[in-house]
Design a protein around this motif. Sequence first.
Motif, PDB file in Angstrom:
ATOM      1  N   LYS A 166      -7.657 -21.578 -26.423  1.00  8.20           N
ATOM      2  CA  LYS A 166      -7.483 -20.121 -26.376  1.00  8.20           C
ATOM      3  C   LYS A 166      -6.242 -19.747 -25.574  1.00  8.20           C
ATOM      4  CE  LYS A 166     -12.332 -18.728 -26.843  1.00  8.20           C
ATOM      5  NZ  LYS A 166     -13.456 -17.994 -26.210  1.00  8.20           N
ATOM      6  N   LYS A 193     -17.096 -21.742 -31.955  1.00 10.73           N
ATOM      7  CA  LYS A 193     -16.719 -20.654 -31.053  1.00 10.73           C
ATOM      8  C   LYS A 193     -15.254 -20.264 -31.222  1.00 10.73           C
ATOM      9  CE  LYS A 193     -20.141 -21.962 -27.572  1.00 10.73           C
ATOM     10  NZ  LYS A 193     -20.359 -22.553 -26.228  1.00 10.73           N
ATOM     11  N   SER A 235     -14.084 -16.513 -32.095  1.00  8.34           N
ATOM     12  CA  SER A 235     -13.055 -15.807 -31.334  1.00  8.34           C
ATOM     13  C   SER A 235     -11.904 -15.380 -32.245  1.00  8.34           C
ATOM     14  CB  SER A 235     -12.521 -16.703 -30.211  1.00  8.34           C
ATOM     15  OG  SER A 235     -13.562 -17.071 -29.329  1.00  8.34           O
ATOM     16  N   SER A 268     -10.788 -11.931 -30.055  1.00  7.56           N
ATOM     17  CA  SER A 268     -10.776 -12.175 -28.614  1.00  7.56           C
ATOM     18  C   SER A 268      -9.836 -13.309 -28.218  1.00  7.56           C
ATOM     19  CB  SER A 268     -12.190 -12.492 -28.132  1.00  7.56           C
ATOM     20  OG  SER A 268     -12.676 -13.672 -28.749  1.00  7.56           O
ATOM     21  N   LEU A 269      -9.265 -14.010 -29.191  1.00 10.61           N
ATOM     22  CA  LEU A 269      -8.288 -15.039 -28.877  1.00 10.61           C
ATOM     23  C   LEU A 269      -7.043 -14.436 -28.233  1.00 10.61           C
ATOM     24  CD1 LEU A 269      -8.310 -17.483 -31.924  1.00 10.61           C
ATOM     25  CD2 LEU A 269      -8.936 -17.999 -29.590  1.00 10.61           C
ATOM     26  N   GLU A 295      -8.951 -10.378 -24.160  1.00 13.18           N
ATOM     27  CA  GLU A 295     -10.351 -10.230 -23.779  1.00 13.18           C
ATOM     28  C   GLU A 295     -10.729  -8.763 -23.610  1.00 13.18           C
ATOM     29  OE1 GLU A 295     -12.463 -12.531 -23.704  1.00 13.18           O
ATOM     30  OE2 GLU A 295     -11.258 -14.359 -23.719  1.00 13.18           O
TER      31      GLU A 295
END
Length: 942
Positions: free
Chosen positions: A354, A485, A489, A494-495, A498
């Motif tokens: 990430k 996951k 993301s 959300s990568l 946040e």
Amino acid sequence: MSRARQPPLVTGISPNEGIAWTKVTIRGENLGTGPTDLLGLTICGHNCLLTAEWMSASKIVCRVGQAKNDKGDIIVTTKSGGKGTSTVSFKLLKPEKIGILDQSAVWVDEMNYYDMRTDRNKGIPPLSLRPANPLGIEIDKGRFPQKDLESLFPGMSADFTSENFSAAWYLIENHSTTSFDQLKTAVVNLKKQANKKNEGSLAYVKGGLSTFFEAQDALSAIHQKLEADGTEKVEGSMTQKLENVLNRASNTADTLFQEVLGRKDKADSTRNALNVLQRFKFLFNLPLNIERNIQKGDYDVVINDYEKAKSLFGKTEVQVFKKYYAEVETRIEALRELLLDKLLETPSTLHDQKRYIRYLSDLHAPGDPAWQCIGAQHQWILQLMHNCKESYHALSCQLMCKIILTFGFFPLSPGNALLHSPMLDLDSDVRPSPIGHLSQTASLKRGSSFQSGRDDAWRYKAPQQVVFVEKLTKLVVSQLPNFWKLWVSYVNGSLFSETAEKSGQMERSKKNARQRQNDFKKMIQEVMHSLVKLIRGALLPFSLREGELRQYGGWEMKSELSGQWLTHVIQTVRLSSESLTALEIPNDMLQIIQDLILDLRVRCIIVTLQHTAEDIKRLAEKEDWVVDNEGLTSLPSQFEQCIIRSLQSLKTVLDCKPGEASVFQQQKTQEDVCQLSIGIMQGFIDCLEQLSTKPDGDIDTSHLSVDVSSPDLFGSIHEESSLSSEQRLLIALSNCRYLERHTFLNIAEHFEKHGFQGVDKITQVSMESLKELDQRLFEMYIEFKADPIVGSLEPGIYAGYFDWKDCLIPTGVRNYLKEALVNIIAVHAEVFTISKDLVPRVMSRVVEAVSEELSRLMQCVSSFSKNGALQAKLEICALRDTVAIYLTPESKSSFKQALEALPQLSSGTDRKLLEELLNKFKSSMHLQLTCFQASSSAMVKT
């Protein structure tokens, strides 16, 4: 009015002496009910309430203040108890003066030294503030008590910087043992120090003497000139002279300062350049800073600096700025490549992935780094799975080579323990810890004849296939969650943020995810298919096609795993499925795992039943022929326990976990399990038949024994050295009877309890087969026992040329009948010794055979004389009355036919004689005929 509580009482203080600000602990009684109850605290007359910390009614902690008194009491005042008293005191010590060159645990401020004599701060160099040894001679501290000195010089001090300095006190304290000559030397040193201070101001004046002298000469010349000439003339001359002096001074100044001014212009130019460098040093230093921060891994700093430089100099027209900004772009491009390499590097944590994706996104990297990372992770997981298989293939080959090198051959028996367990620890991955939950009582060797002293050490180690499946599933369960996951993301954006700050990137991410959703689904399905096929290749190779078998199979040690290991594998796969389900992966993607679990469960049941059938066949080797009170050996119980253990081992396999289908949902599975169950029952029936029909020499009965507690009339057979065929038939018949009435019914209940289908069919077929065996064994026994008795009747009847037409008056029952009865009694004794319950059945059949033969013989007689008829009737009635309790309709009919073939007795004398002879027979053979009495029959039926 009395107070509610007693006044405070201080009974102890620790420490009991110290300088100001010493932390002390006060102990006593009634020191207050809480912090708010404490109103005052004084130590040596100084109020210490501000630093007081109330701990409990018997403990207070505080710091001692700057008290006036050297020694005093500790007084505590509380709201609840008022002013208290003290039984102890505290002594306040004066702090010792610390010189500049003295060692100290605290820092002494030297710059702002306060001179107590002048009451002002002096800007004196620190080393001259307070010399450690002003006399310049060796200091010898005396041993005079401080109290004595204080009383001798009241109000004075030995500190030479003090306003109340006392030289005598200083000399007594520091030079009490110094000689007079040394004191003279000290006086000389003091004078030298005073002269040095005076010389300092004189030297300053001496340096400017020449200037003063020149000024003095010039003033003297002007004064003399004014006196010699007149004032006007002097004024003109002085004016001219002044102009000349000014011109010369100007020329001299220009000559002197030309170089200085040039240097000034150059310095101004340099200063301007430095100002530019200082103003834009961020850009000029940025390439180097980028390289340094990349080496340190501070990518956030690099990205922030790049964003700042891009906003300031991205569109600049200044060539210098363009040049440096191009250098920045070159290094940023190298950073993009570095981050992309790190992103695609495996293995890598989800956090790092990430982080690198966000960095690349902030650096506006081309393409879609997140999707590239997902693809790389997918290929990495697949590669790990295939590498796992290849590593265990290589391990299997090494194992085979070591076995061959060790023993000179490789055992190919399907049940060999070497095929089920790694013989040598070739890899640290082969360890029994994951398999430790299996019971060590379960033998993994089935019918193996190859054993050595090390078998015990190998027996409980896991087979290669089991260890492979466990490691493979562990690998997938550890890698797939991060993979899933990462995709989640990527889908929700959300990568890139946040906090959803970069809405544009998030929207683009969501759009790309929607377009690539089917591609990711194929990736998950490919991983699931590879996992399932690799497990099938190791455990269910027959379920793969030929092409798939070459890719996913190839296991050299193709041995059938036992039910215990398959159960362990099923549990492992179930746990893996639960872990993947917890990730909220759609059920349609995990359905292939459920299908694998179902096939493994079916295979486990089939293999367990097959191995159970093999174990049942070997029960014949465990028959010890020890008979209990009911005429049974341990064989039926061993048979039942073997099946119960087998079914109990399948309990977890038969139970359906959430999402699993019943193992019996397929008709073929039901039929296969039904046939295997029938085969198990039939195998035991064959085992019984084999035991009962073996020749005498094939059975070891050296350990034979019978329950001596049985109240047998004719003893037991434990005295015999071996069992006869007839005895084995009786034991087998007794076991068959128990199986029919108890064991098979109990097994049927267990089958139903565990959800088996077709239990009625299993029971019916097994019962029919058992009854057929029982009938065959019974016929064999009757043939063994009844035929000799039946065969002895005719020769016995006609022994001594006996003729029914010409015989004497009967005097009793002839010996042939007595011999037949003794033989029947022997049969009774033999059967009674083995099993009382078999006596009626056997005896009835023997009596039928004898009565039938007797009827046949009587019907074959052409004619009887009076005495012959009486003799025949006597013998027929004697036999009939003796075995009356074992008569059946068939035997009764035979006796009736035999009597009907005889002439009727006409006279009462003959009937009386017949009755007397019958009574005589029964009386003479009373002991022998006891077994045929009603009490014996009643005993048998109980």
